[in-house]
Design an enzyme around this catalytic site. Sequence first.
Site, mmCIF file in Angstrom:
data_model
loop_
_atom_site.group_PDB
_atom_site.id
_atom_site.type_symbol
_atom_site.label_atom_id
_atom_site.label_comp_id
_atom_site.label_asym_id
_atom_site.label_seq_id
_atom_site.Cartn_x
_atom_site.Cartn_y
_atom_site.Cartn_z
ATOM 1 N N HIS A 149 -4.206 22.276 -12.103
ATOM 2 C CA HIS A 149 -4.197 21.654 -13.427
ATOM 3 C C HIS A 149 -5.516 20.928 -13.695
ATOM 4 O O HIS A 149 -6.102 21.042 -14.774
ATOM 5 C CB HIS A 149 -3.023 20.666 -13.538
ATOM 6 C CG HIS A 149 -1.739 21.301 -13.944
ATOM 7 N ND1 HIS A 149 -1.032 22.136 -13.116
ATOM 8 C CD2 HIS A 149 -1.023 21.214 -15.105
ATOM 9 C CE1 HIS A 149 0.063 22.543 -13.734
ATOM 10 N NE2 HIS A 149 0.091 21.998 -14.945
ATOM 11 N N HIS A 187 1.057 16.032 -7.159
ATOM 12 C CA HIS A 187 -0.174 16.215 -6.390
ATOM 13 C C HIS A 187 -0.533 14.933 -5.651
ATOM 14 O O HIS A 187 -0.212 13.820 -6.102
ATOM 15 C CB HIS A 187 -1.347 16.606 -7.307
ATOM 16 C CG HIS A 187 -1.353 18.060 -7.685
ATOM 17 N ND1 HIS A 187 -1.685 19.065 -6.804
ATOM 18 C CD2 HIS A 187 -1.065 18.670 -8.872
ATOM 19 C CE1 HIS A 187 -1.611 20.240 -7.420
ATOM 20 N NE2 HIS A 187 -1.231 20.023 -8.671
#
Length: 340
Positions: A154, A199
Site C-alpha cells: 500500500h 503492517h
Amino acid sequence: MRTDEKLDQREGHPPDRARPRMTPTRQWLFWGTLAVYLVIVAGVLASTWLVTFDWQVMFFRPYKQWPSIHAFLDYFVVLGQRGPTAVAVAAWLGWRCWRQRNLHPLLVLGASLLLLNMTVGAAKIGMGRLGPHYATAVGSNEMWLGGDIFPSGHTANAVVTWGVLAYLATTSLRRRTLSVIAALGALGVGMTTVYLGTHWVSDVLLGWAAGLLVLLALPWIEPGIIWVEDRLMGIILRLWLRLRPDSLRGPLPAAAPAGLSPQPVTPDGEVVRHDAVPGPSARSGATRAPDGRPHHPARPYASRAERAPVTPAGSRRPPHADRLPRTTPLSPATGRGPGG
C-alpha cells in the site's frame, strides 16, 4: 511522439524533444535511498531495535486508542490500493494523452507500476514476513514464514502512483506542489496501515524506500519507454492513414489556380518557369529541363472574364472582337460603314 513529430521524422527531420536524464542529484538520492533500503532489511533480519519497536507499536494497538477515526481511515487507505488508484490516475493521464496526441504519460505510468510489482513483489515473496495479526512468537522478526507484507505494498503503491503525477508535471511549481501532495498522501497511507494493525512500522519504512527507488529510476528506463512509444505511434499513424488517406493532403496554394499543374522544380531547388519556353518559332526543338527530360509548357489558363462573351441574342462572339482589324473603311460623318 506527437503526430507532427512522427511526420517530421519520416521526412528526415528529427523531432526536437528533451528526454529526461539522470542528474547527479538524482543519482545521489537513488543510491542513498538504496542504502536506507538495505539498512532496513538488515535491521529486520538481525532482529535489532527496529523489530523491538515494531512489537511495541503492535502492543499499543493504535486502532483501540482512537476508535473515532477508524471508519474514516478504512476509506482513506484505499488511496494506496493498486486497483482504484491505477484506474483514477490512468483516466487522468489518458485525457492528457488525448490532448498532447502522444502516449508518453500512460506508458510512464505502466512502466512504473510494472517495475513496482516486479521489485516489491519479489521482496515480499522472497522474505515471507508475517503481519502483526498473524505473528507467532513475541519479539521475533516473523521472517521466512510464508507472509507477504514486507515491504508494505500500500505504501509503495501510494508513493509511485501519485508520484508519477509529479514526475510528469510540466512546470517546476506544479512538480513541487504535486511532490508535496504525493509525499503527504504516501505518509498518511503508511501510517494508516500501522494504525489498522495490518503492517509493522518497518514494513512501512521499507515501502516508502521501495516506492521512492522506482520513481528515482524512471529516467533510466525512459529510452525504453520512448522506443515503445515510437513503435506504437507508428502503428497508430499507419492505421489512421489507412482509414483517412486524405487526412495529410492540404489545400492547393493560393497562387496556383485549380486545374494548373505546379511548376517543376530542379534538384537544386530552382523553379523552371513556363514563360522561359521558346515560342512557336523555336518549338521545332523541344526544350529540356535540367534533368534532361523534355519540358512542354502547360496550356495557359484562361479566366472566366477572358472567355468568349455571350451576345444578347445568345450567340458567342470571338474573344476581343472589338480589337479585330476592320477591312471596311468607316464613314467620317457617321462612324459607320456603308450600309450601316
